[in-house]
Design an enzyme around this catalytic site. Sequence first.
Site, PDB file in Angstrom:
ATOM      1  N   TYR A  58      25.642 -37.006 -78.912  1.00 17.10           N
ATOM      2  CA  TYR A  58      25.042 -36.028 -77.985  1.00 17.10           C
ATOM      3  C   TYR A  58      25.878 -35.933 -76.716  1.00 17.10           C
ATOM      4  CZ  TYR A  58      22.155 -34.611 -73.992  1.00 17.10           C
ATOM      5  OH  TYR A  58      21.710 -34.036 -72.816  1.00 17.10           O
TER       6      TYR A  58
ATOM      7  N   ASP B 226      20.398 -17.499 -81.931  1.00 19.35           N
ATOM      8  CA  ASP B 226      21.262 -18.681 -81.835  1.00 19.35           C
ATOM      9  C   ASP B 226      22.413 -18.387 -80.875  1.00 19.35           C
ATOM     10  OD1 ASP B 226      23.031 -20.784 -82.398  1.00 19.35           O
ATOM     11  OD2 ASP B 226      22.491 -20.808 -84.526  1.00 19.35           O
ATOM     12  N   ILE B 227      22.686 -19.308 -79.975  1.00 17.57           N
ATOM     13  CA  ILE B 227      23.819 -19.070 -79.058  1.00 17.57           C
ATOM     14  C   ILE B 227      25.158 -19.091 -79.800  1.00 17.57           C
ATOM     15  CG2 ILE B 227      22.721 -19.803 -76.894  1.00 17.57           C
ATOM     16  CD1 ILE B 227      24.239 -22.514 -77.278  1.00 17.57           C
TER      17      ILE B 227
ATOM     18  N   HIS C 293      23.546 -48.416 -77.228  1.00 17.62           N
ATOM     19  CA  HIS C 293      22.558 -47.992 -76.229  1.00 17.62           C
ATOM     20  C   HIS C 293      23.125 -48.173 -74.817  1.00 17.62           C
ATOM     21  CE1 HIS C 293      18.004 -48.451 -75.029  1.00 17.62           C
ATOM     22  NE2 HIS C 293      18.617 -47.457 -74.403  1.00 17.62           N
TER      23      HIS C 293
ATOM     24  N   ASP D 109      17.230 -52.214 -81.374  1.00 13.59           N
ATOM     25  CA  ASP D 109      17.865 -51.422 -80.327  1.00 13.59           C
ATOM     26  C   ASP D 109      18.571 -50.195 -80.908  1.00 13.59           C
ATOM     27  OD1 ASP D 109      18.494 -50.768 -77.763  1.00 13.59           O
ATOM     28  OD2 ASP D 109      19.761 -52.507 -77.367  1.00 13.59           O
TER      29      ASP D 109
ATOM     30  N   TYR E 248      12.972 -49.992 -77.197  1.00 11.48           N
ATOM     31  CA  TYR E 248      14.227 -50.399 -77.830  1.00 11.48           C
ATOM     32  C   TYR E 248      14.792 -51.660 -77.158  1.00 11.48           C
ATOM     33  CZ  TYR E 248      14.344 -45.553 -79.643  1.00 11.48           C
ATOM     34  OH  TYR E 248      14.058 -44.353 -80.254  1.00 11.48           O
TER      35      TYR E 248
ATOM     36  N   SER F   4      19.361 -31.973 -77.710  1.00 15.99           N
ATOM     37  CA  SER F   4      19.299 -32.823 -76.516  1.00 15.99           C
ATOM     38  C   SER F   4      18.875 -34.276 -76.762  1.00 15.99           C
ATOM     39  CB  SER F   4      18.322 -32.193 -75.512  1.00 15.99           C
ATOM     40  OG  SER F   4      16.991 -32.275 -76.005  1.00 15.99           O
TER      41      SER F   4
ATOM     42  N   PHE G 130      12.064 -27.823 -72.823  1.00 19.53           N
ATOM     43  CA  PHE G 130      11.395 -28.539 -71.727  1.00 19.53           C
ATOM     44  C   PHE G 130      11.897 -28.085 -70.346  1.00 19.53           C
ATOM     45  CE2 PHE G 130      12.105 -32.710 -69.307  1.00 19.53           C
ATOM     46  CZ  PHE G 130      10.943 -32.600 -68.562  1.00 19.53           C
TER      47      PHE G 130
ATOM     48  N   LYS H 288      28.195 -32.804 -75.104  1.00 23.65           N
ATOM     49  CA  LYS H 288      28.002 -32.226 -73.764  1.00 23.65           C
ATOM     50  C   LYS H 288      29.301 -32.339 -72.963  1.00 23.65           C
ATOM     51  CE  LYS H 288      24.668 -30.796 -72.165  1.00 23.65           C
ATOM     52  NZ  LYS H 288      24.008 -29.464 -72.182  1.00 23.65           N
TER      53      LYS H 288
ATOM     54  N   THR I  42      24.751 -33.233 -68.201  1.00 27.22           N
ATOM     55  CA  THR I  42      23.982 -34.472 -68.097  1.00 27.22           C
ATOM     56  C   THR I  42      24.842 -35.615 -67.558  1.00 27.22           C
ATOM     57  OG1 THR I  42      22.987 -36.213 -69.477  1.00 27.22           O
ATOM     58  CG2 THR I  42      24.511 -34.747 -70.574  1.00 27.22           C
ATOM     59  N   ASP I  43      24.186 -36.581 -66.922  1.00 28.03           N
ATOM     60  CA  ASP I  43      24.913 -37.775 -66.451  1.00 28.03           C
ATOM     61  C   ASP I  43      25.435 -38.606 -67.631  1.00 28.03           C
ATOM     62  OD1 ASP I  43      22.487 -38.814 -67.378  1.00 28.03           O
ATOM     63  OD2 ASP I  43      22.036 -39.956 -65.566  1.00 28.03           O
ATOM     64  N   GLU I  44      24.922 -38.322 -68.845  1.00 22.73           N
ATOM     65  CA  GLU I  44      25.327 -39.139 -69.999  1.00 22.73           C
ATOM     66  C   GLU I  44      26.803 -38.941 -70.358  1.00 22.73           C
ATOM     67  OE1 GLU I  44      22.485 -39.632 -73.153  1.00 22.73           O
ATOM     68  OE2 GLU I  44      20.860 -38.948 -71.871  1.00 22.73           O
TER      69      GLU I  44
HETATM   70  P1  NAD Z   1      15.073 -29.422 -75.166  1.00 25.75           P
HETATM   71  O1  NAD Z   1      15.577 -30.069 -76.409  1.00 25.75           O
HETATM   72  O2  NAD Z   1      13.674 -29.645 -74.735  1.00 25.75           O
HETATM   73  O3  NAD Z   1      15.260 -27.827 -75.263  1.00 25.75           O
HETATM   74  C1  NAD Z   1      16.413 -27.238 -75.803  1.00 25.75           C
HETATM   75  C2  NAD Z   1      16.120 -25.759 -76.040  1.00 25.75           C
HETATM   76  O4  NAD Z   1      17.312 -25.160 -76.555  1.00 25.75           O
HETATM   77  C3  NAD Z   1      15.023 -25.522 -77.068  1.00 25.75           C
HETATM   78  O5  NAD Z   1      14.156 -24.495 -76.632  1.00 25.75           O
HETATM   79  C4  NAD Z   1      15.777 -25.082 -78.321  1.00 25.75           C
HETATM   80  O6  NAD Z   1      15.038 -24.231 -79.168  1.00 25.75           O
HETATM   81  C5  NAD Z   1      16.973 -24.381 -77.694  1.00 25.75           C
HETATM   82  N1  NAD Z   1      18.136 -24.356 -78.603  1.00 25.75           N
HETATM   83  C6  NAD Z   1      18.660 -25.401 -79.302  1.00 25.75           C
HETATM   84  N2  NAD Z   1      19.696 -24.982 -80.035  1.00 25.75           N
HETATM   85  C7  NAD Z   1      19.843 -23.654 -79.778  1.00 25.75           C
HETATM   86  C8  NAD Z   1      20.767 -22.674 -80.231  1.00 25.75           C
HETATM   87  N3  NAD Z   1      21.744 -22.960 -81.111  1.00 25.75           N
HETATM   88  N4  NAD Z   1      20.645 -21.416 -79.756  1.00 25.75           N
HETATM   89  C9  NAD Z   1      19.664 -21.092 -78.880  1.00 25.75           C
HETATM   90  N5  NAD Z   1      18.752 -21.982 -78.431  1.00 25.75           N
HETATM   91  C10 NAD Z   1      18.852 -23.259 -78.870  1.00 25.75           C
HETATM   92  O7  NAD Z   1      16.105 -29.856 -74.044  1.00 25.75           O
HETATM   93  P2  NAD Z   1      15.856 -30.153 -72.499  1.00 25.75           P
HETATM   94  O8  NAD Z   1      15.439 -31.565 -72.336  1.00 25.75           O
HETATM   95  O9  NAD Z   1      15.030 -29.069 -71.930  1.00 25.75           O
HETATM   96  O10 NAD Z   1      17.349 -30.039 -71.950  1.00 25.75           O
HETATM   97  C11 NAD Z   1      17.868 -28.774 -71.525  1.00 25.75           C
HETATM   98  C12 NAD Z   1      19.307 -28.959 -71.083  1.00 25.75           C
HETATM   99  O11 NAD Z   1      19.362 -29.904 -70.018  1.00 25.75           O
HETATM  100  C13 NAD Z   1      20.228 -29.497 -72.182  1.00 25.75           C
HETATM  101  O12 NAD Z   1      21.462 -28.807 -72.076  1.00 25.75           O
HETATM  102  C14 NAD Z   1      20.390 -30.964 -71.843  1.00 25.75           C
HETATM  103  O13 NAD Z   1      21.651 -31.450 -72.269  1.00 25.75           O
HETATM  104  C15 NAD Z   1      20.286 -30.934 -70.329  1.00 25.75           C
HETATM  105  N6  NAD Z   1      19.766 -32.173 -69.707  1.00 25.75           N
HETATM  106  C16 NAD Z   1      18.598 -32.725 -70.150  1.00 25.75           C
HETATM  107  C17 NAD Z   1      18.098 -33.858 -69.509  1.00 25.75           C
HETATM  108  C18 NAD Z   1      16.779 -34.480 -69.936  1.00 25.75           C
HETATM  109  O14 NAD Z   1      16.409 -35.543 -69.405  1.00 25.75           O
HETATM  110  N7  NAD Z   1      16.029 -33.904 -70.864  1.00 25.75           N
HETATM  111  C19 NAD Z   1      18.792 -34.424 -68.435  1.00 25.75           C
HETATM  112  C20 NAD Z   1      19.990 -33.817 -68.012  1.00 25.75           C
HETATM  113  C21 NAD Z   1      20.457 -32.682 -68.658  1.00 25.75           C
HETATM  114  P1  TYD Z   2      15.329 -40.904 -73.996  1.00 21.19           P
HETATM  115  O1  TYD Z   2      14.067 -40.349 -73.420  1.00 21.19           O
HETATM  116  O2  TYD Z   2      15.638 -40.675 -75.427  1.00 21.19           O
HETATM  117  O3  TYD Z   2      16.509 -40.356 -73.051  1.00 21.19           O
HETATM  118  P2  TYD Z   2      18.083 -40.781 -73.019  1.00 21.19           P
HETATM  119  O4  TYD Z   2      18.406 -41.577 -74.239  1.00 21.19           O
HETATM  120  O5  TYD Z   2      18.733 -39.454 -73.031  1.00 21.19           O
HETATM  121  O6  TYD Z   2      18.253 -41.537 -71.744  1.00 21.19           O
HETATM  122  O7  TYD Z   2      15.350 -42.463 -73.727  1.00 21.19           O
HETATM  123  C1  TYD Z   2      15.229 -42.996 -72.431  1.00 21.19           C
HETATM  124  C2  TYD Z   2      15.351 -44.496 -72.546  1.00 21.19           C
HETATM  125  O8  TYD Z   2      14.218 -44.994 -73.260  1.00 21.19           O
HETATM  126  C3  TYD Z   2      16.572 -44.956 -73.309  1.00 21.19           C
HETATM  127  O9  TYD Z   2      17.073 -46.144 -72.700  1.00 21.19           O
HETATM  128  C4  TYD Z   2      16.055 -45.260 -74.694  1.00 21.19           C
HETATM  129  C5  TYD Z   2      14.640 -45.721 -74.442  1.00 21.19           C
HETATM  130  N1  TYD Z   2      13.657 -45.433 -75.500  1.00 21.19           N
HETATM  131  C6  TYD Z   2      12.847 -46.448 -76.003  1.00 21.19           C
HETATM  132  O10 TYD Z   2      12.946 -47.630 -75.595  1.00 21.19           O
HETATM  133  N2  TYD Z   2      11.949 -46.134 -76.987  1.00 21.19           N
HETATM  134  C7  TYD Z   2      11.818 -44.877 -77.484  1.00 21.19           C
HETATM  135  O11 TYD Z   2      11.001 -44.657 -78.420  1.00 21.19           O
HETATM  136  C8  TYD Z   2      12.640 -43.826 -76.934  1.00 21.19           C
HETATM  137  C9  TYD Z   2      12.537 -42.410 -77.447  1.00 21.19           C
HETATM  138  C10 TYD Z   2      13.540 -44.155 -75.939  1.00 21.19           C
END
Ligand code: NAD
Ligand code: TYD
Length: 344
Positions: free
Chosen positions: A158, A67-68, A284, A280, A215, A93, A20, A162, A133-135
């Site tokens: 997760y 694979d990384i 969470h 939930d 949730y 992720s 993404f 990270k 991530t902020d998590e």
């Molecule tokens: P995503 O799950 O959509 O994409 C992850 C990508 O990494 C995929 O294309 C997958 O095929 C690839 N991948 C997974 N394992 C792999 C491996 N072993 N080798 C090579 N490629 C691999 O994730 P995203 O939401 O795009 O998040 C990207 C990054 O940003 C992550 O590091 C995540 O921790 C961080 N992040 C995400 C969010 C969010 O809200 N989604 C917020 C803050 C930080």
């Molecule tokens: P998510 O998109 O999984 O991101 P993160 O857990 O990394 O913040 O979830 C965002 C928020 O939405 C989180 O508080 C969990 C909640 N959630 C639901 O309530 N229902 C759902 O089906 C999902 C996937 C998440």
Amino acid sequence: MNSPQAYSPKRILVTGGAGFIGSNFVRYLFEKTSLNPSITVLDKLTYAGNLENLADYDGKYTFVKGDICDAELVEKTISESQIDSIVHFAAESHVDRSILGSKVFTETNILGTHVLLEAARNNGVERFVHVSTDEVYGSLGETGYFTETNPIDPTSPYAASKAASDLIVQSYVKTHGFPGLITRCSNNYGPYQFPEKLIPLMITNAFRDKELPVYGDGRNVRDWLHTDDHGAAILTVLQTGKVGEVYNIGGNNEMRNIEIVKLILKTLGKPESLIKFVKDRPAHDKRYAIDASKIKRELGWEPAITFEEGIAATIEWYQQNESWWQRVMTGEYQSYYNEQYANR
Ligand code: NAD
Ligand code: TYD
């Protein structure tokens, strides 16, 4: 931001570029900048990797399926393409998946990052942005914000994986003088997000009049940022960030999950009776809220897309790209690599 001393990447490796945020970052490089670097995407194409996300750019970037954690492949990719900078997105992720089974999170997020760091060091990579991530900070109560000096206190497997990778990057900076920088961003939304995460799941379920599983009481708070703003922030850090620093990235946009779900239903003209409160998530996190004043003060980045415009555009994108998410739901997206790339 292009200050005179800005670093200008020539050959970028984007790990996880078929996911993404990674694919939106590649799109951002092509569409919104004049840098014109050569781009190599390294991605394992797990369930979350979708090369259709980058179909508009087929032939304009190099794709390496792998694979990384594969040290030989990573080494070869970096040295053959003479990579000067790495933006590291590849990760498992999804929090819910890490609750069901976290081994692959430890493997990819921790060991995979370690492999990349070693190969980057061996090959003299000049800048390495570790996308975190902020998590990693854990959960906030009703008040307060995460700053970069907050202690790391992750809750989910997760987030723990990270956090571990952040610490390894920091150890490489301190021990080896490695040119690593870390970003910690809040929740992203936008096009091409896999429909297991809150916003795309709710949009695609609402389209199909399916239940929207919220949730707990739905009162958990997340700080939402459009993925294009995240891409701009990462590029800013790559070009002008200070090696060894951590930069929080956030949208100044705290919302309760239930507010978002109701907004999506209202925008689509669907009834709130589709909402179903479900059990939930274990442990969470209650609230995430980012203090992103450091990146604004030191590097001049701040979000440009308001949540109102960003969420409207995102809902519209899912409306107009039904074939994209239908192919994800049926699994057809996974044949794209074989159709387009395997025989090249
Ligand atoms: P995503 O799950 O959509 O994409 C992850 C990508 O990494 C995929 O294309 C997958 O095929 C690839 N991948 C997974 N394992 C792999 C491996 N072993 N080798 C090579 N490629 C691999 O994730 P995203 O939401 O795009 O998040 C990207 C990054 O940003 C992550 O590091 C995540 O921790 C961080 N992040 C995400 C969010 C969010 O809200 N989604 C917020 C803050 C930080
Ligand atoms: P998510 O998109 O999984 O991101 P993160 O857990 O990394 O913040 O979830 C965002 C928020 O939405 C989180 O508080 C969990 C909640 N959630 C639901 O309530 N229902 C759902 O089906 C999902 C996937 C998440």
